[in-house]
Design a protein around this motif. Structure first.
Motif, short mmCIF file in Angstrom:
data_model
loop_
_atom_site.label_atom_id
_atom_site.label_comp_id
_atom_site.label_asym_id
_atom_site.label_seq_id
_atom_site.Cartn_x
_atom_site.Cartn_y
_atom_site.Cartn_z
N VAL A 401 0.74 -1.16 -0.05
CA VAL A 401 -0.13 0.04 -0.14
C VAL A 401 0.85 1.12 0.11
O VAL A 401 1.83 1.38 0.78
CB VAL A 401 -0.98 0.01 1.32
N VAL A 402 0.56 2.08 -0.85
CA VAL A 402 1.30 3.45 -0.92
C VAL A 402 0.28 4.44 -0.41
O VAL A 402 -0.66 4.62 -1.19
CB VAL A 402 1.94 4.01 -2.24
N ASP A 403 0.25 4.98 0.74
CA ASP A 403 -0.34 6.19 1.33
C ASP A 403 0.16 7.46 0.77
O ASP A 403 0.90 7.91 1.10
CB ASP A 403 -0.41 6.21 2.64
N TRP A 404 -0.47 7.97 -0.14
CA TRP A 404 -0.29 9.14 -1.05
C TRP A 404 -0.82 10.44 -0.50
O TRP A 404 -2.09 10.84 -0.90
CB TRP A 404 -0.60 8.74 -2.56
N GLY A 405 0.01 10.92 0.31
CA GLY A 405 -0.52 12.23 0.98
C GLY A 405 -0.45 13.66 -0.07
O GLY A 405 -0.64 13.59 -1.10
N GLU A 406 0.21 14.65 0.69
CA GLU A 406 0.34 15.91 -0.08
C GLU A 406 1.60 15.81 -0.73
O GLU A 406 1.82 16.48 -1.83
CB GLU A 406 0.45 16.90 1.13
N ARG A 407 2.74 15.06 -0.48
CA ARG A 407 3.76 15.02 -1.26
C ARG A 407 3.48 14.66 -2.48
O ARG A 407 2.60 13.73 -2.91
CB ARG A 407 4.88 14.24 -0.51
N PRO A 408 4.76 14.86 -3.40
CA PRO A 408 4.58 14.19 -4.85
C PRO A 408 4.57 12.58 -4.86
O PRO A 408 5.13 12.21 -4.18
CB PRO A 408 5.73 14.76 -5.80
N LEU A 409 3.87 12.20 -5.99
CA LEU A 409 3.93 10.69 -5.86
C LEU A 409 5.11 9.93 -6.02
O LEU A 409 5.25 8.95 -5.33
CB LEU A 409 2.96 10.25 -7.17
N ALA A 410 6.08 10.69 -6.70
CA ALA A 410 7.32 9.97 -7.03
C ALA A 410 8.08 9.82 -5.62
O ALA A 410 8.58 8.75 -5.18
CB ALA A 410 8.26 10.93 -7.93
N THR A 411 7.96 10.95 -4.77
CA THR A 411 8.66 10.60 -3.50
C THR A 411 7.94 9.61 -2.46
O THR A 411 8.59 8.88 -2.10
CB THR A 411 8.33 12.08 -2.73
N GLU A 412 6.66 9.53 -2.51
CA GLU A 412 5.82 8.35 -1.72
C GLU A 412 6.39 7.12 -2.35
O GLU A 412 6.56 6.15 -1.73
CB GLU A 412 4.46 8.72 -1.93
N LEU A 413 6.51 6.98 -3.84
CA LEU A 413 6.80 5.57 -4.30
C LEU A 413 8.30 5.06 -3.81
O LEU A 413 8.36 4.17 -3.51
CB LEU A 413 6.67 5.62 -5.77
N ALA A 414 9.11 6.39 -4.05
CA ALA A 414 10.36 6.04 -3.54
C ALA A 414 10.58 5.41 -2.18
O ALA A 414 11.26 4.39 -1.82
CB ALA A 414 11.33 7.11 -3.76
N ARG A 415 9.87 5.99 -1.33
CA ARG A 415 9.80 5.77 0.07
C ARG A 415 9.29 4.06 0.30
O ARG A 415 9.84 3.44 1.11
CB ARG A 415 9.00 6.53 0.88
N ALA A 416 8.19 4.26 -0.16
CA ALA A 416 7.48 2.84 -0.39
C ALA A 416 8.41 1.77 -0.88
O ALA A 416 8.68 0.72 -0.24
CB ALA A 416 6.04 2.81 -1.03
N GLY A 417 9.10 2.07 -2.11
CA GLY A 417 9.86 0.99 -2.60
C GLY A 417 11.19 0.70 -1.64
O GLY A 417 11.44 -0.45 -1.46
N ARG A 418 11.52 1.52 -0.80
CA ARG A 418 12.82 1.42 0.16
C ARG A 418 12.14 0.50 1.15
O ARG A 418 12.84 -0.45 1.65
CB ARG A 418 13.23 2.52 0.56
N ARG A 419 10.86 0.54 1.68
CA ARG A 419 10.44 -0.10 2.62
C ARG A 419 10.11 -1.52 2.24
O ARG A 419 10.35 -2.40 3.16
CB ARG A 419 8.86 0.41 3.11
N TRP A 420 9.77 -1.57 1.17
CA TRP A 420 9.54 -2.94 0.73
C TRP A 420 10.73 -3.76 0.25
O TRP A 420 10.65 -5.09 0.18
CB TRP A 420 8.56 -2.87 -0.75
N SER A 421 11.77 -3.08 -0.12
CA SER A 421 12.91 -3.73 -0.61
C SER A 421 13.88 -4.22 0.65
O SER A 421 14.69 -4.98 0.46
CB SER A 421 14.01 -3.16 -1.46
N ARG A 422 13.49 -3.85 1.73
CA ARG A 422 14.02 -4.11 3.07
C ARG A 422 13.88 -5.60 3.30
O ARG A 422 13.01 -6.05 3.29
CB ARG A 422 13.51 -3.19 4.35
#
Lengths: 422, 205
Positions: A401-422
């Motif tokens: 799940v990517v929770d997309w708030g106020e920040r740009p989508l690319a930022t949220e995706l990058a964060r989520a990608g880091r979390r998932w690859s852990r």
């Protein structure tokens, strides 16, 4: 078409009668004269009627296919083809998804036969196909006692068509369900690729450059190196465009469906660029299906779909929606090797059910959820807590799940990608 | 309908009679004596007053043109709750109990998802009021937590005894489950154990 009485002159006959009565009882001729004036006004109010307007409306746009957020100037010219209109009010039928940013979409004027009046205003273009509704004309009698209102369609239908630019976003972290074609999703299959995966016993015919020569030197055994195969995925972008998903954190701001479609266009571009097969569909009472494919033609078709498909429109449809039937239909359509990118604000439990059901049928689901909640009132806070619970429920069920708030989508995706690859 | 046409007929006859008298014809039963004219004047005055007073109950009307220049307004999630809290003033029974059930479910789910409780344990916590430090929130979801008269009085004085205020505190308590780093129920249980130990300690001679 509607006629109403404005009640502006209600009671004038009473004033005339009282003046007359006072004149008779007190024997004052001047008061009788006042009563005469009252009678004249009563007749003026009662006898004048609101004319039936015959208007020709012409509407021109400075640009009919603008880019998103571009200002478009709308000029409306109204010509009176009927009798004199002493009190004419015009309200243009701006499409619901557009907002007037400059000028006014209204005009109040008087028009003699054959004369024209022009007014203009600007709107900000948003994605979609927007058709102007008929202009509303309100005509009043000279005394303003009667009012007549009707809608007048322009001679030609005015349509503004705004296609998204299909900008790509940063790479979308996809899940492991892939096709047999080469792509960029690293799989757990040994074969050709870049990343080392395993070694196996040498078989006759294995290429020389794949032989583990170090091992051969150390132990004398022949072994072959294997790499992680990188394959292309089939991805279907599912936009939750049910009525319940048309929600927004601020009045007049982008609603969740608009944000979802925006994210879907970006995802579409970046997936297509990386060689994946991409399809588009929507959970909506209106039909929307673009089967997964690749290529330039497919890109054009998708752009067309994002721009004009009524299911992805910025305003909801009033047609009834049967979620269970629709989900079953979607499942039949999805190719068995398709992953699902589900775009939904998760504003109700049905969105969670849909995502989990698709995931349960083996289409690995990643949810991208634009956040429409705010924390300004008790109700909004409760809805925010409920949505957080839905996100947590999905994560517990193993969905990404990517929770997309106020920040740009690319930022949220990058964060989520880091979390998932852990 | 018949009386209306009858009255209209009488009116038309009276106007024609008046016009005839004005033109010099002799109309039987109609003479412009002072008394007759005064009576006609008074009747006209009363009728005029009726018309004029009728105006008091009349509003101006005009076509509602809406706001086509604004964007289509979509709701924000939770608007229904706010409407219910404001509209009913928090006193309508069925609405209030639906809302209570909804918040209760959210609280239980939050405990399950964010506090590692089993659904049964979460329900017990809500039942006993041990899920939060706020007695008002615990009581709102049905727990029998003691609330001193002083506290109650201060809530009434501060205007925080209304349903909207209690709902707001309960939602804040549920939010605390999400925001807290450590488990709310665990912390409370430990504190409960400590205070029980203290009481036992004090009770000894």
């Amino acid at each position: 078409m509607r006629d109403i009485e404005t009640n502006r002159w209600t009671g004038i006959e009473g004033a005339a009668l009282i003046a007359g009565a006072a004149g008779v009882v007190l024997q004052q001729p001047s008061l009788l004269l006042v009563a005469g004036v009252g009678v004249a006004y009563t007749a003026y109010a009662w006898l004048s009627d609101a004319p039936d307007p015959r208007l020709d409306v012409e509407r021109t746009l400075s640009e009919t296919t603008p880019d998103t957020e571009e200002e478009v100037r709308v000029t409306v010219t109204v010509t009176n083809a009927g009798t004199t209109l002493t009190d004419l009010r015009l309200i243009d039928g701006v499409p619901p998804a557009l907002e007037v940013t400059d000028g006014s979409a209204r005009l109040g004027t008087a028009l003699r036969p054959g004369k024209s009046a022009t007014f203009s205003y600007s709107v900000e273009a948003v994605r979609g196909e927007h058709v102007w509704e008929p202009l509303r004309a309100v005509v009043r009698s000279p005394s303003a006692e009667r009012e007549h209102s009707e809608t007048v369609a322009s001679t030609e239908e005015t349509t503004l068509r705004c296609a998204p630019s299909l900008e790509a976003t940063s790479d979308l972290p996809l899940r492991g369900l892939t096709t047999q074609y080469t792509g960029r999703v690293a799989t757990d299959v040994a074969g050709d690729g870049l990343e080392f995966y395993s070694t196996r016993e040498y078989r006759r015919g294995d290429p020389l450059n794949r032989i583990d020569w170090n091992r051969r030197a150390r132990t004398g055994e022949m072994a072959t190196l294997e790499f992680r195969e990188e394959r292309a995925a089939t991805v279907v972008l599912v936009v939750d465009a049910r009525r319940e998903s048309y929600v927004a954190g601020e009045a007049g701001g982008q609603n969740a469906v608009e944000r979802s479609v925006d994210a879907a266009t970006r995802a579409f571009s970046s997936l297509l660029d990386s060689g994946d097969r991409v399809g588009v569909t929507a959970l909506s009472p209106r039909e929307c299906w673009l089967a997964p494919a690749t290529g330039a033609d497919h890109r054009t078709r998708a752009r067309e779909l994002f721009a004009a498909n009524p299911a992805l429109a910025p305003t909801p449809s009033d047609e009834p929606y049967y979620p269970i039937v629709a989900l079953r239909r979607l499942r039949r359509r999805l190719p068995s090797d398709a992953q699902v990118l589900f775009f939904s604000p998760l504003a109700d439990d049905l969105a969670v059910t849909a995502a989990r059901r698709l995931d349960a049928y083996g289409h690995l689901v990643t949810v991208v959820s634009p956040d429409p909640t705010t924390g300004d009132t008790t109700g909004h806070r409760l809805a925010r807590v409920e949505r957080r619970n839905r996100l947590a429920r999905l994560r517990r069920a193993g969905l990404r799940v990517v929770d997309w708030g106020e920040r740009p989508l690319a930022t949220e995706l990058a964060r989520a990608g880091r979390r998932w690859s852990r | 309908m018949r009386t209306r046409s009858l009255v209209a007929g009488v009116g038309v006859a009276a106007v024609l009679g008046g016009l005839a008298a004005l033109a010099g014809f002799v109309v039987p039963g109609l003479s412009a004596t002072f008394v007759f004219v005064t009576i006609v004047g008074i009747v006209a005055g009363v009728q005029g007053l009726r018309y004029a007073l009728g105006r008091r109950n009349v509003d101006y009307r005009s076509t509602d043109t809406g706001d086509p220049e604004l964007r289509y307004r979509v709701p924000t999630p939770g608007d229904d709750v706010d409407r219910r809290l404001v509209g009913a003033g928090g006193w309508r029974r069925t609405g209030a109990s639906n809302l209570r059930t909804r918040i209760r479910e959210v609280a239980i789910e939050s405990l399950v998802l964010h506090d590692n409780c089993s659904p049964e344990a979460a329900e017990e916590h809500v039942e006993a009021g041990t899920w939060t430090d706020d007695p008002v929130a615990a009581r709102y979801l049905g727990a029998d937590v003691p609330l001193s008269w002083v506290t109650r009085l201060s809530l009434v004085v501060r205007g925080e005894s209304s349903t909207p205020a209690r709902v707001s505190r309960t939602v804040a308590a549920v939010e605390a489950i999400h925001d807290g780093d450590d488990s709310v129920t665990e912390r409370r249980r430990e504190r409960g154990r400590d205070s029980a130990a203290d009481t036992v300690g004090e009770g000894r001679p």
